[in-house]
Enzyme design. Structure first.
Site, short mmCIF file in Angstrom:
data_model
loop_
_atom_site.label_atom_id
_atom_site.label_comp_id
_atom_site.label_asym_id
_atom_site.label_seq_id
_atom_site.Cartn_x
_atom_site.Cartn_y
_atom_site.Cartn_z
N GLY A 1 0.83 -1.19 0.00
CA GLY A 1 0.00 0.00 0.00
C GLY A 1 0.87 1.25 0.00
O GLY A 1 0.63 2.20 -0.74
N GLY A 2 1.87 1.23 0.85
CA GLY A 2 2.79 2.35 0.93
C GLY A 2 4.08 1.92 1.59
O GLY A 2 4.15 0.86 2.23
N GLU B 1 7.17 3.81 3.94
CA GLU B 1 7.38 5.03 4.72
C GLU B 1 8.76 5.65 4.56
O GLU B 1 9.30 6.22 5.53
CB GLU B 1 7.15 4.72 6.21
CG GLU B 1 8.12 3.72 6.84
CD GLU B 1 7.71 2.27 6.73
OE1 GLU B 1 8.26 1.44 7.48
OE2 GLU B 1 6.84 1.95 5.90
N HIS C 1 -1.12 6.31 7.92
CA HIS C 1 -0.22 5.25 8.41
C HIS C 1 1.23 5.54 8.03
O HIS C 1 2.12 5.47 8.89
CB HIS C 1 -0.67 3.91 7.82
CG HIS C 1 0.13 2.74 8.31
ND1 HIS C 1 -0.24 1.99 9.40
CD2 HIS C 1 1.29 2.19 7.86
CE1 HIS C 1 0.65 1.03 9.60
NE2 HIS C 1 1.58 1.13 8.67
N GLU C 2 1.47 5.86 6.76
CA GLU C 2 2.85 6.11 6.33
C GLU C 2 3.42 7.36 7.02
O GLU C 2 4.60 7.39 7.37
CB GLU C 2 2.91 6.26 4.81
CG GLU C 2 2.36 5.07 4.03
CD GLU C 2 2.87 3.73 4.50
OE1 GLU C 2 4.03 3.64 4.95
OE2 GLU C 2 2.10 2.75 4.43
N HIS D 1 4.64 6.71 10.56
CA HIS D 1 5.97 6.11 10.62
C HIS D 1 7.07 7.16 10.85
O HIS D 1 8.18 6.81 11.25
CB HIS D 1 6.26 5.35 9.33
CG HIS D 1 5.77 3.94 9.32
ND1 HIS D 1 6.19 2.99 10.23
CD2 HIS D 1 4.86 3.31 8.51
CE1 HIS D 1 5.60 1.84 9.97
NE2 HIS D 1 4.78 2.01 8.94
N GLU E 1 5.43 -1.42 13.39
CA GLU E 1 4.08 -1.41 12.84
C GLU E 1 2.97 -1.37 13.89
O GLU E 1 1.89 -0.83 13.64
CB GLU E 1 3.88 -2.62 11.93
CG GLU E 1 4.75 -2.61 10.68
CD GLU E 1 4.45 -1.43 9.74
OE1 GLU E 1 3.50 -0.68 10.00
OE2 GLU E 1 5.18 -1.28 8.75
N ASP F 1 10.39 -11.21 5.10
CA ASP F 1 9.18 -11.07 4.28
C ASP F 1 8.32 -12.32 4.31
O ASP F 1 7.11 -12.25 4.10
CB ASP F 1 9.56 -10.74 2.82
CG ASP F 1 9.92 -9.27 2.63
OD1 ASP F 1 9.28 -8.42 3.27
OD2 ASP F 1 10.85 -8.98 1.87
N TYR G 1 1.07 -5.54 13.16
CA TYR G 1 0.27 -4.32 13.00
C TYR G 1 -0.88 -4.27 14.01
O TYR G 1 -0.93 -3.39 14.87
CB TYR G 1 -0.33 -4.28 11.58
CG TYR G 1 0.66 -4.14 10.46
CD1 TYR G 1 0.80 -2.94 9.78
CD2 TYR G 1 1.44 -5.22 10.04
CE1 TYR G 1 1.69 -2.80 8.72
CE2 TYR G 1 2.33 -5.09 8.99
CZ TYR G 1 2.46 -3.88 8.33
OH TYR G 1 3.35 -3.75 7.29
#
Length: 602
Positions: A276-277, A279, A303-304, A307, A326, A381, A389
């Site tokens: 999504g993004g 940071e 959200h970003e 951060h 997160e 990952d 989160y």
């Protein structure tokens, strides 16, 4: 329990330095202090070509080797700086694994203080995505973007690739004339006539936040310290969608202290971006899938931005401590949304987040439902989920319920001030929490035990969602005509909830009626499309499949595409269709998305 005064209680505390199990770097012996890049972006060869200069300090006086991380890099000349001169340095490859790439060991002369490595990237660079003009919005120029989190910086820069290594950096980037380069640094807002761009990042940042984007970009200001970079055809829509960015910064500053990074700009990437993004400091990378036209998905920007305090200002020292990044950021996001868009919007998003967490925990190995999972020998990952989160955010919500909001804000403001520009561990957080009078035994249950602890808070019942369910029940019972459903008047979160809560018993005729009334197949809201196509697969609603295939071919965001492929592969009659779609879509996906989907589609 009485809270201690943070300014007095924490004088003796210090962030803990330790080796990183996801890096080969010998950071307890020799540690990077600065990075200098000089790179040419070659779109024909799809390579970054040039040099990386690494400044370092010896934490052990007799250390004579610098170990850096690499992945799929072609190494040329290696030099060291000794007594004002550059001389050849001996080096050798070290350990190698699929998860972590290959260690590079450089011998150091006693008085060496810098190393320069000439190199170029190769096709195996998992942190780079090269796009053809046809894969961009305006289809005139190619595009390049990097994605370094978690451990992909090593695939385009030889360096000590650990979040515990914080460095300032400088870079010279050469690109074809007519194209613009931007980085997670101080950026120009104008096109360079000769294609040469110079960047300076004065603050020390973790290596996963080094970022580069190159394309046909225009800049448009949003506020006194905010703006957006995007392709010409996208920039106006993006600027309109994200016009609240300056207000978001002011909101967070009131709660948690000054924004520490100078500017906050956004780079809108092509839709193949796998997240999504991202940071990246000073310049968050953003998916175009959140440009819905009604600001319904801008919580991602919140959200970003958050951060900039949690993650960038105070960073997890290892990827096992990812929840420090997160979990705090998700909690801050809900607070920003509530402040700017109201309690109803925040409650809806919290309910959706909680639902996503429960779904994730059902599918995950038990150990990965802990806030601190075991990542030994694993690419971080591979452990990606909603747990750090949403579970991390729920833990902070419980702390707020205990302290009250005013004291919670003081607790967080003190935390950000105490650890600013440091990489810390879960242990550091627990020491801080103890000094603030919190129940550390309870916090350890949250952090080290799988699942949710007994008595964990749940989001409050959303009145907005209750109204949605009441309408849905009337419609399903035949007491309300499809045309009478106030779907278009609802917020996007209510639309998502309505679609996701359709029961197994919903008929093909009912799905067709919804589709006809509200144009769900082919909708431009990527999140609404995602939940609609999930229902289409679940209920074999064939009229949606053609548009779903186009959706999968043109969007690379893992959150949106991976569940659809999984659902298709779970039904034998759709496996060949899934493979056919993937064969066409795969070249446009980021390597991180490809790796995930290759395993699903075998």
């Amino acid at each position: 329990m009485k809270r201690a005064l943070w300014g007095l209680a924490l004088v003796a505390m210090s962030a803990t330095a330790s080796a990183d199990i996801n890096s080969y770097a010998n950071i307890n012996q020799v540690k990077m202090t600065h990075l200098g890049l000089d790179l040419t972006v070659d779109f024909t060869k799809k390579q970054l070509i040039g040099s990386a200069t690494l400044d370092f300090k010896r934490l052990q006086a007799d250390a004579n080797t610098l170990v850096v991380d690499t992945r799929a890099l072609a190494i040329g000349e290696v030099q060291q700086h000794v007594g004002g001169q550059w001389t050849a340095a001996k080096w050798a490859w070290g350990q190698e694994s699929k998860a972590f790439g290959k260690a590079m060991k450089i011998q150091l002369a006693p008085r060496a203080d810098q190393v320069r490595i000439r190199y170029h990237t190769t096709a195996g660079a998992t942190g780079l995505q090269w796009l053809t003009p046809a894969q961009t919005a305006d289809k005139k120029y190619p595009f390049l973007f990097t994605q370094a989190e978690a451990i992909q910086a090593r695939s385009f820069i030889p360096l000590q690739d650990s979040p515990s290594v914080r460095i300032p950096y400088d870079a010279t980037i050469r690109v074809p004339k007519g194209m613009m380069a931007v980085m997670s640094a101080e950026n120009s807002q104008k096109l360079s006539a000769d294609g040469v761009y110079h960047f300076h990042m004065p603050q020390a940042i973790p290596t996963y936040l080094i970022a580069l984007g190159v394309g046909d970009l225009k800049f448009k200001a949003l506020g006194k310290r905010t703006g957006v970079y995007a392709e010409p055809s996208v920039v106006d829509a993006a600027a309109k969608e994200f016009s609240d960015t300056e207000s978001m910064i002011e909101t967070v500053e009131k709660m948690y202290g000054p924004y520490a990074w100078g500017r906050y700009d956004l780079l809108i990437l092509p839709p193949s971006f796998p997240f999504g993004g991202m940071e990246n400091p000073r310049l968050s990378f953003i998916t175009p899938t959140v440009i819905a036209g009604d600001k319904s998905l801008v919580s991602l920007i919140a959200h970003e931005l958050a951060h900039s305090w949690s993650g960038n200002l105070v960073t997890n020292a290892s990827w096992q401590d990812f929840w420090l990044n997160e979990g705090f950021t998700t909690y801050l996001t809900y607070r920003i949304v509530e402040s700017l868009y109201g309690k109803d919007r925040e409650e809806m998003e919290a309910v959706i987040g909680y639902h996503d967490l429960l779904e994730d925990m059902k599918a995950l190995p038990k150990g990965d439902t802990r806030l601190v999972p075991d990542l030994t020998g694993r690419d971080p990952d591979d452990a990606f989920s909603d747990v750090p989160y949403e579970k991390g955010s729920l833990m902070l919500t419980e702390i707020e319920q205990h302290l009250g909001r005013k004291k919670m804000d003081a607790f967080l403001k003190g935390y950000f001030h105490r650890f600013q520009f440091q990489s810390i561990t879960t242990r550091d957080f627990l020491q801080y929490a103890a000094s603030e009078g919190l129940d550390v035994k309870r916090l350890k249950q949250w952090i080290y035990q799988p699942g949710l602890p007994k008595g964990a808070p749940k989001p409050p019942v959303s009145k907005a969602f209750e109204k949605v369910l009441a309408v849905q029940q009337q419609w399903l019972a035949g007491k309300l005509a499809t045309s009478a459903i106030p779907f278009k008047k609802w917020a996007a979160q209510q639309q998502l909830y309505f679609i996701s809560k359709l029961p197994d018993s919903v008929s093909q005729a009912q799905l067709a009626a919804l589709d006809k009334a509200f144009s769900l197949t082919g909708t431009h809201n990527a999140e609404v499309a995602h939940v609609w196509y999930r229902q289409a697969i679940k209920h074999d609603y064939q009229p949606a499949f053609t548009d779903m295939a186009e959706y999968l071919k043109h969007i690379g965001r893992r959150k949106l595409i991976v569940p659809l492929y999984q659902m298709l592969m779970e039904k034998p009659q759709y496996q060949e269709l899934a493979k056919k779609i993937y064969a066409e879509a795969r070249p446009g996906y980021h390597p991180l998305a490809q790796n995930t989907l290759d395993a699903i589609l075998k």
